[in-house]
Design a protein around this motif. Sequence first.
Motif, short mmCIF file in Angstrom:
data_model
loop_
_atom_site.label_atom_id
_atom_site.label_comp_id
_atom_site.label_asym_id
_atom_site.label_seq_id
_atom_site.Cartn_x
_atom_site.Cartn_y
_atom_site.Cartn_z
N ALA A 11 0.85 -1.20 0.00
CA ALA A 11 0.00 0.00 0.00
C ALA A 11 0.88 1.24 0.00
O ALA A 11 0.54 2.27 -0.60
CB ALA A 11 -0.90 0.00 1.23
N GLY A 24 -6.80 4.60 -3.51
CA GLY A 24 -5.88 3.47 -3.36
C GLY A 24 -4.42 3.86 -3.32
O GLY A 24 -3.54 3.00 -3.32
N SER A 82 -5.01 6.70 3.46
CA SER A 82 -5.56 6.21 4.74
C SER A 82 -4.55 5.33 5.45
O SER A 82 -4.43 5.36 6.68
CB SER A 82 -6.86 5.42 4.51
OG SER A 82 -7.84 6.28 4.01
N GLU A 88 -10.22 12.93 5.07
CA GLU A 88 -11.44 13.28 4.33
C GLU A 88 -12.68 13.42 5.20
O GLU A 88 -13.77 12.97 4.81
CB GLU A 88 -11.73 12.22 3.26
CG GLU A 88 -10.71 12.19 2.15
CD GLU A 88 -11.16 11.28 1.03
OE1 GLU A 88 -12.05 11.69 0.29
OE2 GLU A 88 -10.63 10.17 0.94
#
Length: 305
Positions: free
Chosen positions: A24, A45, A49, A159
């Motif tokens: 990631a 993606g 996060s 967000e």
Amino acid sequence: MTDPTVPTALRATGLGRRFRSRWALRDCAFTVPAGKITALVGPNGAGKSTLFHLATGLLHPTTGELSVFGATPGSDEARARTAFLAQDKPLYPRFTVGDTLRFGRELNDDWDQAAAERIVRAGDIPFDTRIGTLSQGQATRVALAVAFGKRPELLLLDEPLADLDPLVRIEAMGLVMEEVAERGTTVVISSHILSELESVCDHVLLLKHGGVRLDGDVQRLCEDHVRFTGLADASTGDGLPAGLDRGTVVEATVTGRQLTAFVRGTAPTGDHWITETPSLEELLLAYLRSDDRPTEDTGRDGAAA
Ligand SMILES: Nc1ncnc2c1ncn2[C@@H]1O[C@H](COP(=O)(O)OP(=O)(O)OP(=O)(O)O)[C@@H](O)[C@H]1O
């Protein structure tokens, strides 16, 4: 360029996080300056996060390191200095607004009740209203009140404003900026609404495919790039002028016979080119659309690998 005179809130070196066989985040190196608002930008993606979860200690790195004011994320010291707010705000629907603030006070030693109440009052939200009956915008305000009541030195916003209408979002952003101006809080906010970032952020960190593509002071990054347009060079195949270092090209598009290109560095010579310093939004879009050039930098102080 990261200003060496500004203290660092977050520092990543060789940072990577893998989920099963998929990375990631991979080999990320960057710094987030203290007391500034940093925009964390990237396509779906990209790893935004994941980065927030590493910074809060909810996840641990697979490789490398991330520090929060020099401390390990998730340690008592880092947790006491950090507040994290994601889009799914952690509020109990059955609690009233007053209960919610009381709960915050019980959980946090340095709780600032006056600041939390001020934020709620400024939104005209009665303290006896149940959380479950609040509008999205009101719930965001209460969540921000809880976050600021913690008196964090680092506020991570994943967000949390994405589901708000534009007016409420701008109002909530104003609230964040007021608190930052008053207390010097470091804010990292992820957003897909690029047009709203330029007036708000001092620093930008752009992630793509799990890597750092752009990292630096907003004004400096814009000044370090040039957008130029003009007649495409028919002899070069890609439309770019022959003498231009292709390694500096972030993005180039040819529409009809017209070339538009973003480069990091200086524009090509010749008075037939119209050159401009790009806005932050233009620059970010160019990097988001690009096929990931340039690749020569390390990601600490500007364009990255
Ligand atoms: N818990 C998990 N288990 C497996 N894969 C995960 C997990 N969390 C994230 N990933 C994967 O890691 C990559 C980065 O995800 P992440 O949620 O960090 O991206 P993002 O930039 O926040 O995206 P978005 O803008 O859509 O919120 C994605 O490929 C995602 O599928």
